[in-house]
Design a protein around this motif. Structure first.
Motif, PDB file in Angstrom:
ATOM      1  N   TRP A 121      47.383  97.996  18.758  1.00 49.58           N
ATOM      2  CA  TRP A 121      47.001  99.267  19.065  1.00 49.58           C
ATOM      3  C   TRP A 121      45.716  99.251  20.077  1.00 49.58           C
ATOM      4  N   GLU A 122      44.806  98.401  19.895  1.00 50.06           N
ATOM      5  CA  GLU A 122      43.409  99.377  19.327  1.00 50.06           C
ATOM      6  C   GLU A 122      43.008  97.248  20.596  1.00 50.06           C
ATOM      7  N   SER A 123      43.976  96.224  21.111  1.00 51.02           N
ATOM      8  CA  SER A 123      42.703  95.769  21.055  1.00 51.02           C
ATOM      9  C   SER A 123      43.358  95.131  22.370  1.00 51.02           C
ATOM     10  N   PRO A 124      42.462  94.274  23.347  1.00 51.91           N
ATOM     11  CA  PRO A 124      43.349  94.060  24.992  1.00 51.91           C
ATOM     12  C   PRO A 124      44.304  92.989  24.325  1.00 51.91           C
ATOM     13  N   ARG A 125      45.467  92.517  25.767  1.00 48.19           N
ATOM     14  CA  ARG A 125      46.453  91.648  25.259  1.00 48.19           C
ATOM     15  C   ARG A 125      45.931  90.415  26.105  1.00 48.19           C
ATOM     16  N   ILE A 126      45.928  89.580  25.894  1.00 42.21           N
ATOM     17  CA  ILE A 126      45.441  88.798  26.788  1.00 42.21           C
ATOM     18  C   ILE A 126      46.695  87.695  27.496  1.00 42.21           C
ATOM     19  N   ALA A 127      47.930  88.022  27.231  1.00 44.94           N
ATOM     20  CA  ALA A 127      49.526  86.837  26.982  1.00 44.94           C
ATOM     21  C   ALA A 127      50.012  87.806  26.663  1.00 44.94           C
ATOM     22  N   LYS A 128      51.185  87.512  27.099  1.00 46.64           N
ATOM     23  CA  LYS A 128      52.579  88.157  26.829  1.00 46.64           C
ATOM     24  C   LYS A 128      53.628  87.622  27.617  1.00 46.64           C
ATOM     25  N   THR A 129      54.858  87.218  26.489  1.00 46.07           N
ATOM     26  CA  THR A 129      55.785  86.230  27.498  1.00 46.07           C
ATOM     27  C   THR A 129      57.421  86.409  26.804  1.00 46.07           C
ATOM     28  N   LYS A 130      58.443  86.343  27.783  1.00 44.49           N
ATOM     29  CA  LYS A 130      59.781  86.519  27.105  1.00 44.49           C
ATOM     30  C   LYS A 130      60.389  85.821  27.695  1.00 44.49           C
ATOM     31  N   VAL A 131      60.975  84.780  27.294  1.00 48.24           N
ATOM     32  CA  VAL A 131      61.825  83.688  27.517  1.00 48.24           C
ATOM     33  C   VAL A 131      62.702  83.789  26.260  1.00 48.24           C
ATOM     34  N   ASN A 132      64.160  83.045  26.902  1.00 52.76           N
ATOM     35  CA  ASN A 132      65.231  82.670  25.781  1.00 52.76           C
ATOM     36  C   ASN A 132      65.299  80.547  25.404  1.00 52.76           C
ATOM     37  N   VAL A 133      65.280  80.541  24.771  1.00 52.81           N
ATOM     38  CA  VAL A 133      64.922  79.110  24.195  1.00 52.81           C
ATOM     39  C   VAL A 133      66.114  78.613  23.085  1.00 52.81           C
ATOM     40  N   LEU A 134      66.828  76.749  23.373  1.00 55.68           N
ATOM     41  CA  LEU A 134      67.945  76.865  22.821  1.00 55.68           C
ATOM     42  C   LEU A 134      67.688  75.108  21.942  1.00 55.68           C
ATOM     43  N   ALA A 135      67.382  76.058  20.214  1.00 54.15           N
ATOM     44  CA  ALA A 135      66.778  75.957  19.265  1.00 54.15           C
ATOM     45  C   ALA A 135      67.292  74.253  18.583  1.00 54.15           C
TER      46      ALA A 135
END
Length: 222
Positions: A121-135
């Motif tokens: 809530w107070e630190s810089p976000r350096i990456a973000k991803t959303k993906v569908n995966v078959l596991a």
């Protein structure tokens, strides 16, 4: 090809295979339910434990699952070497042979206010991803971060993740310190045990680390 190397002790020394210098560090492992139950009964047969103890252990084995849907779970890590992070590895389904997951990942680093551990809530976000995966069951699946993330040495990073899908396996063993052996020198990772997920990372060495160690090695060789 790159391969996952199992951990035996803490701290752990391990070697890695390299494909285009992509390295894999693994802090946790999970053997199949059947293998774990067989080990328990072998202890009964050898007289090391009683059947009542075995029953309790088997119940614990059968309950070694968690659902990571609906909320973010966290893992902190740091490394003593400048690296570039490419992929995050997660355990697959607990019961199903194959299952689909919608994976949401966010990464944070400390802010500039002498913050040691980053907070979402107070630190810089350096990456973000959303993906569908078959596991697949009894396997680790990897999520590409899209854009590689530069990781500074000695800095704690926060990984938050959500796995929308069925229950997954949790780590049977999870090490707080893992050392990767490499021709350019050992690389030390530190983790908090966190959520008993996210057992593996895929990364490359930053050019500064590789070049400096090459020069040091050549100087030593004389």
């Amino acid at each position: 090809m790159s391969r996952i190397v199992k951990i035996e002790s803490n701290p752990t020394m391990m070697s890695v295979d390299i494909e285009n210098e992509l390295l894999t560090v693994t802090r946790g492992e999970s053997i199949s339910e059947g293998e774990r139950i067989t080990k328990v009964w072998n202890q009964v047969i050898s007289g090391k434990i009683k059947e009542t103890e075995a029953a309790a252990l088997i119940k614990k084995i059968k309950d070694n699952k968690w659902n990571y849907s609906g909320a973010f779970y966290s893992v902190y890590f740091r490394v003593d070497t400048p690296i570039i992070l490419h992929e995050l590895g997660f355990f697959g389904p607990f019961k199903e042979a194959k299952a689909s997951y919608f994976v949401h990942v966010e990464m944070y680093k400390p802010n500039e206010k002498n913050q040691v551990m980053p907070l979402s809530w107070e630190s810089p976000r350096i990456a973000k991803t959303k993906v569908n995966v078959l596991a697949e069951k009894d396997d680790i699946f990897f999520v590409d971060l899209g854009e590689p993330v530069d990781i500074d040495p000695g800095t704690w990073y926060l990984v938050q993740f959500m796995l929308e899908g069925p229950d997954t396996i949790r780590c049977d063993t999870s090490k707080s310190t893992v050392i990767v052996e490499h021709e350019f020198g050992n690389i030390k990772f530190e983790f908090n045990k966190g959520s008993n997920q996210l057992p593996s990372l895929k990364f490359t060495l930053a050019n500064t680390r590789r070049n400096n160690l090459f020069l040091e090695t050549e100087k030593f060789r004389g």
